[in-house]
Design a protein around this motif. Structure first.
Motif, PDB file in Angstrom:
ATOM      1  N   TRP A 203       0.808  -1.215   0.000  1.00 12.57           N
ATOM      2  CA  TRP A 203       0.000   0.000   0.000  1.00 12.57           C
ATOM      3  C   TRP A 203       0.845   1.271   0.000  1.00 12.57           C
ATOM      4  CZ3 TRP A 203      -4.794   1.267  -1.141  1.00 12.57           C
ATOM      5  CH2 TRP A 203      -5.265   2.533  -0.778  1.00 12.57           C
ATOM      6  N   ASN A 204       1.853   1.314   0.851  1.00  8.83           N
ATOM      7  CA  ASN A 204       2.673   2.529   0.963  1.00  8.83           C
ATOM      8  C   ASN A 204       3.510   2.804  -0.281  1.00  8.83           C
ATOM      9  OD1 ASN A 204       1.727   3.039   3.560  1.00  8.83           O
ATOM     10  ND2 ASN A 204       3.381   1.886   4.535  1.00  8.83           N
ATOM     11  N   GLY A 205       3.660   1.798  -1.134  1.00  9.02           N
ATOM     12  CA  GLY A 205       4.460   1.996  -2.340  1.00  9.02           C
ATOM     13  C   GLY A 205       3.646   2.253  -3.598  1.00  9.02           C
ATOM     14  N   LEU A 206       2.323   2.069  -3.525  1.00  8.02           N
ATOM     15  CA  LEU A 206       1.501   2.185  -4.736  1.00  8.02           C
ATOM     16  C   LEU A 206       1.538   3.580  -5.336  1.00  8.02           C
ATOM     17  CD1 LEU A 206      -1.679   0.100  -3.768  1.00  8.02           C
ATOM     18  CD2 LEU A 206       0.295  -0.630  -5.126  1.00  8.02           C
ATOM     19  N   ALA A 207       1.491   4.601  -4.499  1.00  4.43           N
ATOM     20  CA  ALA A 207       1.458   5.976  -5.000  1.00  4.43           C
ATOM     21  C   ALA A 207       2.752   6.352  -5.717  1.00  4.43           C
ATOM     22  CB  ALA A 207       1.189   6.949  -3.858  1.00  4.43           C
ATOM     23  N   GLY A 208       3.829   5.629  -5.440  1.00  2.00           N
ATOM     24  CA  GLY A 208       5.105   5.927  -6.081  1.00  2.00           C
ATOM     25  C   GLY A 208       5.324   5.224  -7.409  1.00  2.00           C
ATOM     26  N   ILE A 209       4.372   4.376  -7.825  1.00  2.00           N
ATOM     27  CA  ILE A 209       4.512   3.668  -9.104  1.00  2.00           C
ATOM     28  C   ILE A 209       4.337   4.663 -10.246  1.00  2.00           C
ATOM     29  CG2 ILE A 209       3.535   1.893 -10.608  1.00  2.00           C
ATOM     30  CD1 ILE A 209       2.732   0.349  -8.097  1.00  2.00           C
ATOM     31  N   ASN A 210       5.347   4.779 -11.073  1.00  2.00           N
ATOM     32  CA  ASN A 210       5.328   5.743 -12.179  1.00  2.00           C
ATOM     33  C   ASN A 210       5.376   4.993 -13.506  1.00  2.00           C
ATOM     34  OD1 ASN A 210       5.382   8.191 -13.551  1.00  2.00           O
ATOM     35  ND2 ASN A 210       7.621   8.365 -13.418  1.00  2.00           N
ATOM     36  N   LYS A 211       4.415   4.108 -13.684  1.00  2.00           N
ATOM     37  CA  LYS A 211       4.310   3.303 -14.892  1.00  2.00           C
ATOM     38  C   LYS A 211       2.875   3.354 -15.405  1.00  2.00           C
ATOM     39  CE  LYS A 211       8.541   1.721 -14.486  1.00  2.00           C
ATOM     40  NZ  LYS A 211       9.597   2.007 -15.492  1.00  2.00           N
ATOM     41  N   THR A 212       2.687   2.922 -16.650  1.00  2.00           N
ATOM     42  CA  THR A 212       1.332   2.770 -17.163  1.00  2.00           C
ATOM     43  C   THR A 212       0.787   1.450 -16.640  1.00  2.00           C
ATOM     44  OG1 THR A 212       1.921   3.994 -19.155  1.00  2.00           O
ATOM     45  CG2 THR A 212      -0.091   2.706 -19.234  1.00  2.00           C
ATOM     46  N   VAL A 213      -0.280   1.520 -15.832  1.00  2.00           N
ATOM     47  CA  VAL A 213      -0.781   0.355 -15.097  1.00  2.00           C
ATOM     48  C   VAL A 213      -2.259   0.150 -15.410  1.00  2.00           C
ATOM     49  CG1 VAL A 213      -1.138  -0.669 -12.809  1.00  2.00           C
ATOM     50  CG2 VAL A 213       0.864   0.795 -13.226  1.00  2.00           C
ATOM     51  N   MET A 214      -2.651  -1.102 -15.601  1.00  2.00           N
ATOM     52  CA  MET A 214      -4.057  -1.466 -15.713  1.00  2.00           C
ATOM     53  C   MET A 214      -4.385  -2.493 -14.636  1.00  2.00           C
ATOM     54  SD  MET A 214      -6.358  -2.969 -18.894  1.00  2.00           S
ATOM     55  CE  MET A 214      -5.368  -4.459 -19.167  1.00  2.00           C
ATOM     56  N   LEU A 215      -5.447  -2.235 -13.876  1.00  2.00           N
ATOM     57  CA  LEU A 215      -5.956  -3.198 -12.909  1.00  2.00           C
ATOM     58  C   LEU A 215      -7.182  -3.866 -13.502  1.00  2.00           C
ATOM     59  CD1 LEU A 215      -5.085  -0.374 -11.111  1.00  2.00           C
ATOM     60  CD2 LEU A 215      -5.244  -2.131  -9.344  1.00  2.00           C
ATOM     61  N   VAL A 216      -7.256  -5.185 -13.377  1.00  2.00           N
ATOM     62  CA  VAL A 216      -8.350  -5.976 -13.930  1.00  2.00           C
ATOM     63  C   VAL A 216      -8.952  -6.804 -12.799  1.00  2.00           C
ATOM     64  CG1 VAL A 216      -9.002  -7.709 -15.644  1.00  2.00           C
ATOM     65  CG2 VAL A 216      -7.134  -6.126 -16.140  1.00  2.00           C
ATOM     66  N   VAL A 217     -10.281  -6.849 -12.728  1.00  2.00           N
ATOM     67  CA  VAL A 217     -10.930  -7.639 -11.683  1.00  2.00           C
ATOM     68  C   VAL A 217     -12.325  -8.025 -12.147  1.00  2.00           C
ATOM     69  CG1 VAL A 217     -11.877  -5.624 -10.477  1.00  2.00           C
ATOM     70  CG2 VAL A 217     -11.433  -7.733  -9.195  1.00  2.00           C
TER      71      VAL A 217
END
Length: 292
Positions: A218-232
């Protein structure tokens, strides 16, 4: 031309257009019908040779299909690439066919699972992520697109946080940032049961314990600087959609795709939709438009 004559000509043209629309007749100058899209080359996991790379003191088994830009698939908890039970296989063969029609796809077994070996080091989610990083390098790449599902999503999250330079685009499927949150009660109970099952394989119990011991991303998610897709899938009771919604709010600019009614690891149930969704995301160029 006089104004009245121009109006008459326009009226005649309008009548002709309306007549053509009513009859449904194709224009005489219509070109040839579009070609039917080629079907993807079928993938057979059973007929694909297993290969090996030595990474971080273990031998990881992997399979590959297709050509082009690379995509690394990271499987979930209790998964094995070559599992011949469709309901338990991490990657549906139709899904693999679609993805590998455009990309060079690699899938592998985690240490201690399937064809991969295990050493006497206690596995953790960071170690599984380091294995993924080592495999990318061992395969000769400086970076790859990454697709992680379930525990593979947790591993992929840790991979992009710890080794951002190795990840191009990132797909997170059937997601949680921790197995120890209230929303993932079903997952937590399953992991506890497996961790305490003395009849389970060492690799499987190691995965269960690694998930339970992980502090989460959780604490690292905001620092992700990539193009990301979440699927659910909205029918996922193991990693419910509410968790992916929370995560999408943390990852700046991320995509969120929810498949109506589908369960955990939905590519088993809707492989065409999941495959085409992944290809669309990976194909999309999100670079800013060039200045005029």
């Amino acid at each position: 031309m006089k104004p009245i004559s121009l109006l008459m000509v326009l009226a005649v043209i309008a009548i002709m257009v309306l007549a053509t629309g009513c009859t449904g007749t194709a224009p005489a100058a219509a070109g040839p019908a579009p070609a039917t899209p080629a079907m993807p080359q079928p993938v057979s996991i059973a007929n694909t040779p297993v290969q090996y790379k030595d990474v971080n003191g273990v031998r990881l088994a992997y399979w590959e299909w297709g050509s082009g830009e690379p995509v690394l698939l990271i499987e979930g908890f209790s998964s094995e690439v070559a599992n011949d039970t469709p309901a338990q296989a991490p990657w549906n063969e139709t899904f693999l066919s679609i993805l590998s029609s455009k990309y060079h796809v690699y899938a592998y077994d985690h240490r201690g699972m399937g064809y991969s070996s295990m050493n006497n080091v206690t596995p953790t989610i960071p170690i599984y992520a380091d294995d993924a990083a080592g495999l990318i390098k061992a395969l000769g790449y400086s970076s790859m697109n990454v697709y992680g599902e379930s525990m593979g999503s947790s591993t992929a999250q840790q991979l992009v946080i710890a080794h951002p330079e190795l990840v191009r685009k990132l797909i997170l499927d059937s997601n949680s940032y921790s197995a120890n949150i209230p929303e993932c009660q079903v997952l937590h109970s399953t992991l506890l049961e497996v961790a305490n099952d003395t009849n389970a394989s060492p690799g499987l119990r190691a995965e269960a314990n690694a998930n339970l011991a992980f502090n989460g991303t959780w604490n690292g998610l905001a620092g992700i600087n990539k193009t990301v897709m979440l699927v659910v899938g909205t029918g996922d009771v193991i990693t419910p959609q509410a968790v992916s919604v929370q995560m999408a709010g943390q990852i700046n600019g991320s995509w969120l795709v929810r498949f109506q009614g589908l369960p955990h690891i939905g590519n088993r149930n809707a492989p065409v939709q999941y495959g085409e969704n992944a290809v669309y995301f990976l194909d999309t160029n999100e670079s800013p438009l060039a200045s005029p």
